[in-house]
Design a protein around this motif. Structure first.
Motif, PDB file in Angstrom:
ATOM      1  N   HIS A 431       0.864  -1.186   0.000  1.00 21.32           N
ATOM      2  CA  HIS A 431       0.000   0.000   0.000  1.00 21.32           C
ATOM      3  C   HIS A 431       0.893   1.226   0.000  1.00 21.32           C
ATOM      4  CE1 HIS A 431      -3.523   2.529   1.100  1.00 21.32           C
ATOM      5  NE2 HIS A 431      -2.607   3.243   1.738  1.00 21.32           N
ATOM      6  N   GLY A 432       0.660   2.149  -0.933  1.00 23.43           N
ATOM      7  CA  GLY A 432       1.432   3.386  -0.969  1.00 23.43           C
ATOM      8  C   GLY A 432       1.188   4.135  -2.258  1.00 23.43           C
ATOM      9  N   GLY A 451      -6.995  -3.972  -5.692  1.00 24.77           N
ATOM     10  CA  GLY A 451      -8.058  -3.562  -4.771  1.00 24.77           C
ATOM     11  C   GLY A 451      -8.302  -4.522  -3.633  1.00 24.77           C
ATOM     12  N   ALA A 452      -7.246  -5.242  -3.197  1.00 23.64           N
ATOM     13  CA  ALA A 452      -7.413  -6.224  -2.118  1.00 23.64           C
ATOM     14  C   ALA A 452      -7.680  -5.516  -0.784  1.00 23.64           C
ATOM     15  CB  ALA A 452      -6.170  -7.098  -2.011  1.00 23.64           C
ATOM     16  N   LYS A 453      -8.429  -6.185   0.073  1.00 18.29           N
ATOM     17  CA  LYS A 453      -8.725  -5.666   1.412  1.00 18.29           C
ATOM     18  C   LYS A 453      -8.260  -6.675   2.457  1.00 18.29           C
ATOM     19  CE  LYS A 453     -11.178  -1.919   0.324  1.00 18.29           C
ATOM     20  NZ  LYS A 453     -12.584  -1.765   0.727  1.00 18.29           N
ATOM     21  N   LEU A 454      -7.575  -6.179   3.489  1.00 21.95           N
ATOM     22  CA  LEU A 454      -7.184  -7.045   4.596  1.00 21.95           C
ATOM     23  C   LEU A 454      -8.424  -7.407   5.412  1.00 21.95           C
ATOM     24  CD1 LEU A 454      -3.877  -5.571   6.106  1.00 21.95           C
ATOM     25  CD2 LEU A 454      -4.184  -7.825   5.070  1.00 21.95           C
ATOM     26  N   THR A 455      -8.634  -8.693   5.640  1.00 21.93           N
ATOM     27  CA  THR A 455      -9.797  -9.116   6.426  1.00 21.93           C
ATOM     28  C   THR A 455      -9.552  -8.932   7.914  1.00 21.93           C
ATOM     29  OG1 THR A 455      -8.981 -11.398   6.376  1.00 21.93           O
ATOM     30  CG2 THR A 455     -10.583 -10.744   4.681  1.00 21.93           C
ATOM     31  N   ARG A 457      -6.163  -7.576  10.855  1.00 22.28           N
ATOM     32  CA  ARG A 457      -4.779  -7.203  11.118  1.00 22.28           C
ATOM     33  C   ARG A 457      -4.332  -7.798  12.438  1.00 22.28           C
ATOM     34  NH1 ARG A 457      -4.362  -0.785   9.435  1.00 22.28           N
ATOM     35  NH2 ARG A 457      -5.678  -0.901   7.575  1.00 22.28           N
ATOM     36  N   ARG A 458      -3.044  -7.977  12.570  1.00 23.85           N
ATOM     37  CA  ARG A 458      -2.517  -8.466  13.847  1.00 23.85           C
ATOM     38  C   ARG A 458      -2.771  -7.428  14.932  1.00 23.85           C
ATOM     39  NH1 ARG A 458       3.526  -9.324  12.399  1.00 23.85           N
ATOM     40  NH2 ARG A 458       3.665  -9.693  14.635  1.00 23.85           N
ATOM     41  N   SER A 459      -3.131  -7.901  16.096  1.00 24.35           N
ATOM     42  CA  SER A 459      -3.412  -6.974  17.196  1.00 24.35           C
ATOM     43  C   SER A 459      -2.140  -6.313  17.705  1.00 24.35           C
ATOM     44  CB  SER A 459      -4.114  -7.712  18.346  1.00 24.35           C
ATOM     45  OG  SER A 459      -3.310  -8.813  18.780  1.00 24.35           O
ATOM     46  N   GLU A 460      -1.010  -7.005  17.584  1.00 24.30           N
ATOM     47  CA  GLU A 460       0.279  -6.443  17.982  1.00 24.30           C
ATOM     48  C   GLU A 460       1.288  -6.684  16.870  1.00 24.30           C
ATOM     49  OE1 GLU A 460       1.694  -7.846  21.702  1.00 24.30           O
ATOM     50  OE2 GLU A 460      -0.135  -7.353  22.801  1.00 24.30           O
ATOM     51  N   GLY A 461       2.116  -5.679  16.632  1.00 22.68           N
ATOM     52  CA  GLY A 461       3.177  -5.835  15.649  1.00 22.68           C
ATOM     53  C   GLY A 461       2.701  -5.842  14.209  1.00 22.68           C
ATOM     54  N   SER A 462       1.533  -5.268  13.951  1.00 22.46           N
ATOM     55  CA  SER A 462       1.022  -5.244  12.579  1.00 22.46           C
ATOM     56  C   SER A 462       1.884  -4.343  11.705  1.00 22.46           C
ATOM     57  CB  SER A 462      -0.423  -4.746  12.558  1.00 22.46           C
ATOM     58  OG  SER A 462      -0.863  -4.568  11.217  1.00 22.46           O
ATOM     59  N   HIS A 463       2.107  -4.780  10.487  1.00 25.03           N
ATOM     60  CA  HIS A 463       2.851  -3.974   9.518  1.00 25.03           C
ATOM     61  C   HIS A 463       1.922  -3.075   8.715  1.00 25.03           C
ATOM     62  CE1 HIS A 463       6.669  -6.042  10.219  1.00 25.03           C
ATOM     63  NE2 HIS A 463       5.959  -7.154  10.312  1.00 25.03           N
ATOM     64  N   ALA A 464       0.637  -3.050   9.090  1.00 30.52           N
ATOM     65  CA  ALA A 464      -0.341  -2.212   8.391  1.00 30.52           C
ATOM     66  C   ALA A 464      -0.658  -0.938   9.165  1.00 30.52           C
ATOM     67  CB  ALA A 464      -1.624  -3.000   8.155  1.00 30.52           C
ATOM     68  N   VAL A 465       0.021  -0.691  10.281  1.00 33.61           N
ATOM     69  CA  VAL A 465      -0.253   0.502  11.081  1.00 33.61           C
ATOM     70  C   VAL A 465      -0.009   1.744  10.232  1.00 33.61           C
ATOM     71  CG1 VAL A 465       0.469   1.853  13.079  1.00 33.61           C
ATOM     72  CG2 VAL A 465       0.306  -0.630  13.253  1.00 33.61           C
ATOM     73  N   GLY A 466      -1.014   2.623  10.190  1.00 33.20           N
ATOM     74  CA  GLY A 466      -0.918   3.837   9.394  1.00 33.20           C
ATOM     75  C   GLY A 466      -1.746   3.794   8.134  1.00 33.20           C
ATOM     76  N   ALA A 469      -8.343   1.585   7.724  1.00 33.96           N
ATOM     77  CA  ALA A 469      -8.955   0.258   7.822  1.00 33.96           C
ATOM     78  C   ALA A 469      -9.572  -0.174   6.497  1.00 33.96           C
ATOM     79  CB  ALA A 469     -10.017   0.259   8.919  1.00 33.96           C
ATOM     80  N   ASP A 470     -10.061   0.799   5.713  1.00 30.83           N
ATOM     81  CA  ASP A 470     -10.675   0.453   4.434  1.00 30.83           C
ATOM     82  C   ASP A 470      -9.699   0.632   3.265  1.00 30.83           C
ATOM     83  OD1 ASP A 470     -10.486   3.176   4.510  1.00 30.83           O
ATOM     84  OD2 ASP A 470     -12.510   3.566   3.756  1.00 30.83           O
TER      85      ASP A 470
END
Length: 617
Positions: A431-432, A451-455, A457-466, A469-470
């Motif tokens: 994503h970017g 157009g993929a969507k993450l179903t 995310r990891r509660s800790e240490g997620s690489h999607a922070v930032g 959500a959509d």
């Protein structure tokens, strides 16, 4: 050499102007490839922008150069002619040999307000089908070529249906005075700059819509990641200009007003010392960056070592190695060959990139040396990246380092779309702002891939922070994992070999085959599966997948009996991977098809195997 940064002349783009208060990459308003070139013309117009070393006529190169001012004159002249034959938003294909005319044609198409389609002249052997596919897909209104290639291009275009035949414009026939007719055209940052056709290693080539925002963002990401902030940093490249990394090597100078030196892929293949000599010459004047896939470093270590007494200095060279996955052997072999010529241990930068993200995704730190780890082969087959114990059967993996600034990469389960924990192997999703807009003319496939969507995310240490959500993600089709905060690439999802319920990686099997016999040409092995009932000459109705290994002969082994090598490959594959190879073939050099960027074309090799076309090779 002092790596202190050289201040940019007044008026040039400054990297700090491309970062927000939090250090994120945000392009200033109005920044496009064309606006960057215009800045350089205004502020460093008399300096060299591009240099081409032409080895086509003699052993010593003819040197051709363009200053930024000369580049600007050529762009206006060519763009004026483009505007006469193509409307805004039309596609303009470049079918020309490597050289300065290719560069001017590419940038002029963009300056004219059209969409550039960087391709290649029909002389490129073995890739007529890819060229036909790309032309049929992009439907260009105009083709740019050179006088040297014009006859072959006309012949190729004449074979197309009349409804698909574009106009032809010969770049080097256009006088500079034509620039007076150019009509200024506003190019927006979110306009499509060019269509980057994928290599076709696992699927038919598709044209990725690359916007000016994506190009600019990705160039800034690369400059920051590889520490190219010094204007005394220059590029040296033989990579074809229709390849994403080849284009990036002419993109760097637009950002900071430096220059790149180019030579042709043919000049490199015939004498890889030419690449080394160009790097050495540039290394004496400043920092120099180059890039190549695995096979190029292996080829150069075998055929490009300097002659005794050659004065070669590689002390200021940065070498991006960007094949997926990166070969530890290629790094080691090249490093050992060129360490006596000043190549520092930090020179190699294992990296990961993909055309759908413009190019660059991740690399190791500027001061870091490559990291190689040994993974347990059985755990890897279960999708777990676990270090192998001492003496255990292991697979080597090379770290691709840290993901670029303002780019997010998660490891997702390709079936569920959920984020996987570190150490688990899954599909790399991105994503970017450097991600392309989609595939040209393929809305359904674009939605699936871009157009993929993450179903979840990891509660800790997620690489999607930032990422919102959509937010939407790019499915790369590449397998990878995180370890110690660094990204590793394990191979292509489409290439995975599944036998008897076990997941195997083709490059691992190919390495085993290459290690098994001196008759096998290293780096020229393809492993894939086919249903038993589709194998050439099959008489069974069994649809069980069977392993096929195709290898090329090493140099100087054409008279050797292939039976010993075939037996050795079968034995080694069974011993190391626990699977039987249903068919093993040893072909002459050049027998395995490769992509236009030099990667193994397993998809094409499998297709030729199924049609029995490999026998003709």
């Amino acid at each position: 050499m002092d790596r202190g940064h050289v201040d940019a002349p007044e008026g040039l783009l400054r990297i700090e102007d491309c970062l927000d208060a939090d250090g994120n990459v945000v392009l200033p308003a109005g920044v496009t490839l064309i606006s960057l070139i215009d800045r350089n013309i205004a502020n460093v117009g008399d300096t060299v922008a591009y240099r081409y070393l032409d080895y086509s006529r003699s052993a010593q190169p003819a040197v051709f150069e363009l200053t930024w001012t000369q580049l600007g004159e050529r762009l206006r002249a060519i763009a004026a002619h483009v505007q006469r034959s193509a409307a805004r938003g039309d596609r303009v294909a470049i079918l020309a040999p490597q050289g300065l005319d290719y560069i001017t044609g590419f940038f002029a198409a963009i300056k004219a307000g059209t969409i550039a389609v960087p391709l290649f002249a029909p002389e490129l052997p073995g890739h007529a089908e890819r060229l036909d596919t790309a032309l049929g897909d992009s439907q260009p209104a105009l083709v740019l070529t050179t006088a040297a290639a014009a006859d072959s291009v006309r012949g190729f275009l004449a074979k197309l249906p009349s409804a698909r035949q574009p106009r032809l414009l010969v770049i080097d026939d256009i006088p500079d005075s034509s620039g007076a007719d150019f009509v200024e055209t506003v190019v927006d940052v979110d306009d499509v700059s060019h269509l980057q056709y994928t290599s076709g290693s696992t699927r038919p080539p598709a044209g990725v819509e690359i916007t000016h925002r994506a190009v600019g963002t990705n160039l800034i990401q690369m400059i920051l990641s590889i520490d190219l902030l010094d204007r005394n940093t220059h590029g040296v490249s033989w990579l074809p200009l229709y390849h994403d990394m080849g284009l990036s090597m002419i993109g760097f100078p637009t950002v900071y007003g430096g220059h790149s030196t180019l030579l042709s892929p043919t000049a490199f293949i015939r004498r890889p010392q030419r690449w080394i000599r160009a790097l050495s010459d540039a290394s004496r004047d400043g920092h120099v960056i180059t890039a190549a896939p695995n096979f190029a470093y292996e080829w150069t270590a075998a055929r490009g070592v300097p002659d005794a007494g050659d004065d070669i200095d590689l002390s200021n060279v940065v070498m991006i190695i960007g094949s997926e996955p990166v070969s530890a052997d290629a790094i080691t072999t090249f490093s050992e060959a060129f360490a006596p010529h000043g190549l520092p241990p930090t020179a190699f930068k294992p990296s990961y990139g993909i055309a759908e993200a413009t190019l660059f995704v991740a690399t190791i730190a500027p001061t870091a040396q490559p990291t190689v780890i040994r993974l347990d082969r059985e755990q890897l087959a279960q999708g777990i990246a676990q270090e192998a114990g001492e003496g255990a059967d292991a697979v080597t993996q090379v770290s691709c380092g840290q993901v670029a600034r303002s780019l997010w990469a998660v490891i997702a389960d390709p079936a569920t779309g959920g984020e996987l924990p570190d150490g688990r192997i899954g599909e790399i999703w991105l994503h970017g702002n450097n991600v392309g807009r989609g595939y040209w003319g393929q809305p359904q496939e674009s939605r699936r891939v871009f157009g993929a969507k993450l179903t979840h995310r990891r509660s800790e240490g997620s690489h999607a922070v930032g990422v919102p959500a959509d937010g939407v993600w790019l499915r790369t089709g590449d397998l990878g994992f995180y370890r110690g905060g660094e990204l590793y690439v394990a191979g292509r999802l489409a290439d995975i070999v599944v036998l008897d319920g076990r997941t195997l990686y083709p490059h691992d099997i190919e390495q085993t085959a290459a290690d098994s016999s001196s008759l096998v040409r290293r780096g020229y092995v393809a492993a894939f599966t086919v249903p038993a009932n589709q194998m050439p000459g099959a008489t069974t109705q069994d649809t069980t997948e069977q392993l096929v290994v195709i290898a090329e002969r090493a140099a100087g082994t054409s008279r050797s009996d292939p039976a010993t090598a075939i037996a050795a490959i079968r034995s080694a594959v069974f011993r190391r991977h626990g699977v039987e190879a249903a068919d093993v073939r040893l072909l002459p050099a050049g027998g395995i098809p490769r992509t236009t960027s030099g990667k193994l074309a397993r998809r094409a090799c499998r297709a030729e195997y199924l049609s029995d076309a490999l026998r003709l090779r």
